[in-house]
Scaffold this motif. Structure first.
Motif, mmCIF file in Angstrom:
data_model
loop_
_atom_site.group_PDB
_atom_site.id
_atom_site.type_symbol
_atom_site.label_atom_id
_atom_site.label_comp_id
_atom_site.label_asym_id
_atom_site.label_seq_id
_atom_site.Cartn_x
_atom_site.Cartn_y
_atom_site.Cartn_z
ATOM 1 N N GLY A 8 -8.087 -1.398 2.266
ATOM 2 C CA GLY A 8 -6.702 -1.245 2.155
ATOM 3 C C GLY A 8 -5.957 -2.498 2.371
ATOM 4 O O GLY A 8 -4.673 -2.460 2.009
ATOM 5 N N GLY A 9 -6.635 -3.629 2.647
ATOM 6 C CA GLY A 9 -5.874 -4.855 2.718
ATOM 7 C C GLY A 9 -5.665 -5.372 1.523
ATOM 8 O O GLY A 9 -5.934 -4.804 0.477
ATOM 9 N N GLY A 10 -4.761 -6.425 1.268
ATOM 10 C CA GLY A 10 -4.344 -7.101 -0.070
ATOM 11 C C GLY A 10 -3.399 -7.943 0.142
ATOM 12 O O GLY A 10 -2.990 -8.480 1.235
ATOM 13 N N LEU A 11 -2.656 -8.345 -0.901
ATOM 14 C CA LEU A 11 -1.475 -9.139 -0.793
ATOM 15 C C LEU A 11 -0.145 -8.271 -1.172
ATOM 16 O O LEU A 11 -0.363 -7.419 -2.197
ATOM 17 N N VAL A 12 0.750 -8.638 -0.482
ATOM 18 C CA VAL A 12 1.983 -7.916 -0.592
ATOM 19 C C VAL A 12 3.387 -8.811 -0.227
ATOM 20 O O VAL A 12 3.079 -9.753 0.524
ATOM 21 N N GLN A 13 4.386 -8.185 -0.991
ATOM 22 C CA GLN A 13 5.455 -9.306 -0.631
ATOM 23 C C GLN A 13 6.125 -8.974 0.431
ATOM 24 O O GLN A 13 6.047 -8.026 1.147
ATOM 25 N N PRO A 14 6.921 -9.949 1.007
ATOM 26 C CA PRO A 14 7.701 -9.638 2.357
ATOM 27 C C PRO A 14 8.617 -8.467 2.204
ATOM 28 O O PRO A 14 9.215 -8.141 1.201
ATOM 29 N N GLY A 15 8.652 -7.507 3.289
ATOM 30 C CA GLY A 15 9.470 -6.496 3.130
ATOM 31 C C GLY A 15 8.667 -5.249 2.552
ATOM 32 O O GLY A 15 9.195 -4.016 2.680
ATOM 33 N N GLY A 16 7.441 -5.382 2.045
ATOM 34 C CA GLY A 16 6.522 -4.438 1.717
ATOM 35 C C GLY A 16 5.765 -3.567 2.402
ATOM 36 O O GLY A 16 5.801 -3.840 3.636
ATOM 37 N N SER A 17 5.035 -2.770 2.058
ATOM 38 C CA SER A 17 4.118 -1.885 2.866
ATOM 39 C C SER A 17 2.657 -2.041 2.442
ATOM 40 O O SER A 17 2.422 -2.177 1.373
ATOM 41 N N VAL A 78 -9.217 6.464 11.569
ATOM 42 C CA VAL A 78 -7.766 5.569 12.009
ATOM 43 C C VAL A 78 -7.082 5.033 10.989
ATOM 44 O O VAL A 78 -7.802 4.510 10.147
ATOM 45 N N THR A 79 -5.889 5.055 10.786
ATOM 46 C CA THR A 79 -5.066 4.747 9.823
ATOM 47 C C THR A 79 -3.996 3.873 10.404
ATOM 48 O O THR A 79 -3.270 4.136 11.329
ATOM 49 N N LEU A 80 -3.605 2.701 9.782
ATOM 50 C CA LEU A 80 -2.481 1.927 10.147
ATOM 51 C C LEU A 80 -1.380 1.665 9.095
ATOM 52 O O LEU A 80 -1.892 1.065 7.966
ATOM 53 N N GLN A 81 -0.294 2.418 9.059
ATOM 54 C CA GLN A 81 0.766 2.236 8.112
ATOM 55 C C GLN A 81 1.650 1.060 8.519
ATOM 56 O O GLN A 81 2.183 1.101 9.735
ATOM 57 N N MET A 82 1.650 0.108 7.383
ATOM 58 C CA MET A 82 2.321 -1.071 7.990
ATOM 59 C C MET A 82 3.619 -1.118 7.052
ATOM 60 O O MET A 82 3.512 -1.400 5.757
ATOM 61 N N ASN A 83 4.864 -1.000 7.495
ATOM 62 C CA ASN A 83 6.006 -1.364 6.919
ATOM 63 C C ASN A 83 6.890 -2.534 7.181
ATOM 64 O O ASN A 83 6.677 -3.289 8.181
ATOM 65 N N SER A 84 7.830 -3.207 6.336
ATOM 66 C CA SER A 84 8.727 -4.096 6.681
ATOM 67 C C SER A 84 7.782 -5.357 7.006
ATOM 68 O O SER A 84 8.007 -6.104 7.902
ATOM 69 N N LEU A 85 6.827 -5.744 6.160
ATOM 70 C CA LEU A 85 5.810 -6.742 6.458
ATOM 71 C C LEU A 85 6.629 -7.954 6.364
ATOM 72 O O LEU A 85 7.342 -8.360 5.614
ATOM 73 N N LYS A 86 6.132 -8.703 7.196
ATOM 74 C CA LYS A 86 6.534 -10.353 7.334
ATOM 75 C C LYS A 86 5.592 -11.109 6.861
ATOM 76 O O LYS A 86 4.226 -10.953 7.242
ATOM 77 N N PRO A 87 5.594 -12.520 6.772
ATOM 78 C CA PRO A 87 4.775 -13.523 6.385
ATOM 79 C C PRO A 87 3.808 -13.786 7.664
ATOM 80 O O PRO A 87 2.842 -13.899 7.657
#
Length: 115
Positions: A8-17, A78-87
């Motif tokens: 589930g990793g990868g590249l996401v823009q700031p504010g993304g999930s 186990v799952t980790l939901q990550m929201n409002s991601l920051k640099p």
């Protein structure tokens, strides 16, 4: 032995999930703690969150209110939901499992937050 496989990793823009998942296999015990740690370049590995089989949860201060950890004891995931991601969330994220006094690690998955 215990094997942990993250996805589930990868590249996401700031504010993304992003959503990370980890599946455990091998010799597993019902009393356990599963969690996520991360390590950025040049920094020490730090706690993101962990969840005990009882349901107790602890988050690292930097992710409180943004990340949510959950587990499925029947599926040993186990799952980790990550929201409002920051640099500053950019790091290699490692799944962990502790049982019977032993700690096991996954191979890690890269999360990059960048525009």
């Amino acid at each position: 032995q215990v094997q942990l496989v993250e996805s589930g990793g990868g590249l996401v823009q700031p504010g993304g999930s992003l959503r990370l998942s980890c599946a455990a296999s091998g010799v597993l015990f019902s009393i356990n703690t599963m969690g996520w740690y991360r390590q950025a370049p040049g920094k020490q590995r730090e706690l993101v969150a962990f969840i005990i089989n009882t349901g107790f949860i602890k988050y690292g201060d930097s992710v409180k209110g943004r990340f949510t950890i959950s587990s499925d004891n029947a599926k040993n995931t186990v799952t980790l939901q990550m929201n409002s991601l920051k640099p500053e969330d950019t790091a290699v994220y490692y799944c962990s499992r502790e049982q019977e006094g032993r700690l096991f690690w996954g191979q890690g998955t890269q999360v990059t937050v960048s525009s």
